[in-house]
Design a protein around this motif. Structure first.
Motif, short mmCIF file in Angstrom:
data_model
loop_
_atom_site.label_atom_id
_atom_site.label_comp_id
_atom_site.label_asym_id
_atom_site.label_seq_id
_atom_site.Cartn_x
_atom_site.Cartn_y
_atom_site.Cartn_z
N PRO A 130 11.12 -4.38 -12.47
CA PRO A 130 9.92 -5.11 -12.90
C PRO A 130 9.93 -6.58 -12.46
O PRO A 130 8.86 -7.15 -12.21
CB PRO A 130 9.93 -4.98 -14.42
CG PRO A 130 11.35 -4.67 -14.78
CD PRO A 130 11.92 -3.91 -13.61
N ASP A 131 11.09 -7.20 -12.36
CA ASP A 131 11.14 -8.59 -11.90
C ASP A 131 10.65 -8.70 -10.46
O ASP A 131 9.95 -9.65 -10.11
CB ASP A 131 12.56 -9.16 -12.00
CG ASP A 131 13.01 -9.37 -13.44
OD1 ASP A 131 12.14 -9.40 -14.34
OD2 ASP A 131 14.23 -9.51 -13.66
N ALA A 132 11.00 -7.72 -9.63
CA ALA A 132 10.53 -7.71 -8.25
C ALA A 132 9.02 -7.56 -8.21
O ALA A 132 8.34 -8.27 -7.45
CB ALA A 132 11.20 -6.58 -7.47
N ALA A 133 8.47 -6.69 -9.04
CA ALA A 133 7.01 -6.50 -9.07
C ALA A 133 6.31 -7.81 -9.46
O ALA A 133 5.31 -8.19 -8.84
CB ALA A 133 6.64 -5.38 -10.03
N ARG A 134 6.85 -8.53 -10.43
CA ARG A 134 6.26 -9.81 -10.83
C ARG A 134 6.34 -10.83 -9.68
O ARG A 134 5.40 -11.59 -9.45
CB ARG A 134 6.95 -10.35 -12.08
CG ARG A 134 6.49 -9.67 -13.36
CD ARG A 134 7.01 -10.38 -14.59
NE ARG A 134 8.45 -10.24 -14.77
CZ ARG A 134 9.04 -9.18 -15.34
NH1 ARG A 134 8.32 -8.19 -15.80
NH2 ARG A 134 10.36 -9.15 -15.47
N PHE A 135 7.45 -10.82 -8.97
CA PHE A 135 7.61 -11.71 -7.82
C PHE A 135 6.55 -11.42 -6.77
O PHE A 135 5.89 -12.33 -6.25
CB PHE A 135 9.03 -11.57 -7.25
CG PHE A 135 9.24 -12.29 -5.95
CD1 PHE A 135 9.33 -13.68 -5.92
CD2 PHE A 135 9.37 -11.59 -4.77
CE1 PHE A 135 9.54 -14.35 -4.73
CE2 PHE A 135 9.57 -12.26 -3.56
CZ PHE A 135 9.66 -13.63 -3.55
N TYR A 136 6.35 -10.14 -6.44
CA TYR A 136 5.36 -9.77 -5.43
C TYR A 136 3.95 -10.13 -5.88
O TYR A 136 3.13 -10.60 -5.08
CB TYR A 136 5.45 -8.27 -5.10
CG TYR A 136 6.81 -7.86 -4.58
CD1 TYR A 136 7.53 -8.66 -3.69
CD2 TYR A 136 7.39 -6.67 -4.98
CE1 TYR A 136 8.78 -8.29 -3.23
CE2 TYR A 136 8.64 -6.28 -4.52
CZ TYR A 136 9.33 -7.10 -3.64
OH TYR A 136 10.56 -6.72 -3.18
N GLU A 137 3.66 -9.93 -7.16
CA GLU A 137 2.34 -10.30 -7.68
C GLU A 137 2.13 -11.82 -7.58
O GLU A 137 1.03 -12.28 -7.26
CB GLU A 137 2.18 -9.81 -9.12
CG GLU A 137 2.03 -8.31 -9.20
CD GLU A 137 2.16 -7.75 -10.60
OE1 GLU A 137 2.52 -8.50 -11.54
OE2 GLU A 137 1.93 -6.54 -10.77
N ALA A 138 3.18 -12.59 -7.83
CA ALA A 138 3.08 -14.05 -7.71
C ALA A 138 2.81 -14.47 -6.26
O ALA A 138 2.23 -15.53 -6.02
CB ALA A 138 4.36 -14.71 -8.22
N LEU A 139 3.19 -13.62 -5.31
CA LEU A 139 2.92 -13.90 -3.90
C LEU A 139 1.51 -13.47 -3.49
O LEU A 139 1.09 -13.72 -2.37
CB LEU A 139 3.93 -13.18 -3.00
CG LEU A 139 5.36 -13.69 -3.06
CD1 LEU A 139 6.29 -12.75 -2.29
CD2 LEU A 139 5.46 -15.10 -2.49
N GLY A 140 0.80 -12.80 -4.39
CA GLY A 140 -0.55 -12.36 -4.10
C GLY A 140 -0.72 -10.87 -3.86
O GLY A 140 -1.83 -10.40 -3.63
N PHE A 141 0.38 -10.12 -3.91
CA PHE A 141 0.28 -8.67 -3.74
C PHE A 141 -0.35 -8.06 -4.98
O PHE A 141 -0.15 -8.53 -6.10
CB PHE A 141 1.67 -8.05 -3.50
CG PHE A 141 2.22 -8.32 -2.13
CD1 PHE A 141 2.03 -7.43 -1.10
CD2 PHE A 141 2.93 -9.49 -1.88
CE1 PHE A 141 2.53 -7.68 0.17
CE2 PHE A 141 3.44 -9.75 -0.62
CZ PHE A 141 3.23 -8.85 0.41
#
Length: 154
Positions: A130-141
């Motif tokens: 889930p931390d990776a998913a949050r990181f990707y969302e913060a990048l705009g994904f």
């Protein structure tokens, strides 16, 4: 620590790349870290390196590899023949996490996709990260699709 250089990977980088891939709970179950390096990694590297639609990159801090990523450039007929960039196997060494290197590697990879005229960039992430998913969302994904996989290995 200097500002790591992002560059195309070489065969000399393979042991460090495999170690990065193995350095997490999922990777530790599926990667083989040994000396000499497993021949399957050499075969995979040769296939990636010879394919113009594949790009394996590393982040190097001096002589030390501290990050890696693979970009696949995918031609397609949908969306009027649009190309896609697929970013996978992104890993940052534990010693370099939370310092902006992951963001910098993604920005570099996204720019590489733009240079190749890709119309979108996509990735997959394991649901146990889930931390990776949050990181990707913060990048705009955006999690716009549900991904599925069928393992063909026993």
């Amino acid at each position: 620590m200097t500002d790591p250089l992002i560059r195309k990977a070489t065969t000399a980088d393979l042991p460090a790349i495999v170690a990065l891939l193995a350095d997490d709970p999922l990777g530790s179950q599926r990667e083989v870290v040994c000396d000499p390096i497993d021949a399957r990694y050499h075969a995979a590297f040769a296939a990636i390196d010879s394919d113009p639609n594949q790009l394996l990159v590393v982040a190097a801090d001096g002589a030390q590899v501290v990050g890696c990523a693979q970009i696949t450039f995918i031609p397609g007929l949908s969306r009027t023949g649009m190309w896609r960039g697929q970013i996978e196997s992104v890993r940052i060494a534990a010693t370099h996490r939370r310092g902006g290197l992951g963001r910098r590697m993604f920005e570099w990879a996204i720019d590489a996709c733009r240079e190749r005229q890709c119309g979108l960039v996509q990735l997959t992430t394991d649901k146990t990260r889930p931390d990776a998913a949050r990181f990707y969302e913060a990048l705009g994904f955006v999690a716009s699709h549900e991904g599925m996989k069928l393992s063909l290995q026993h």
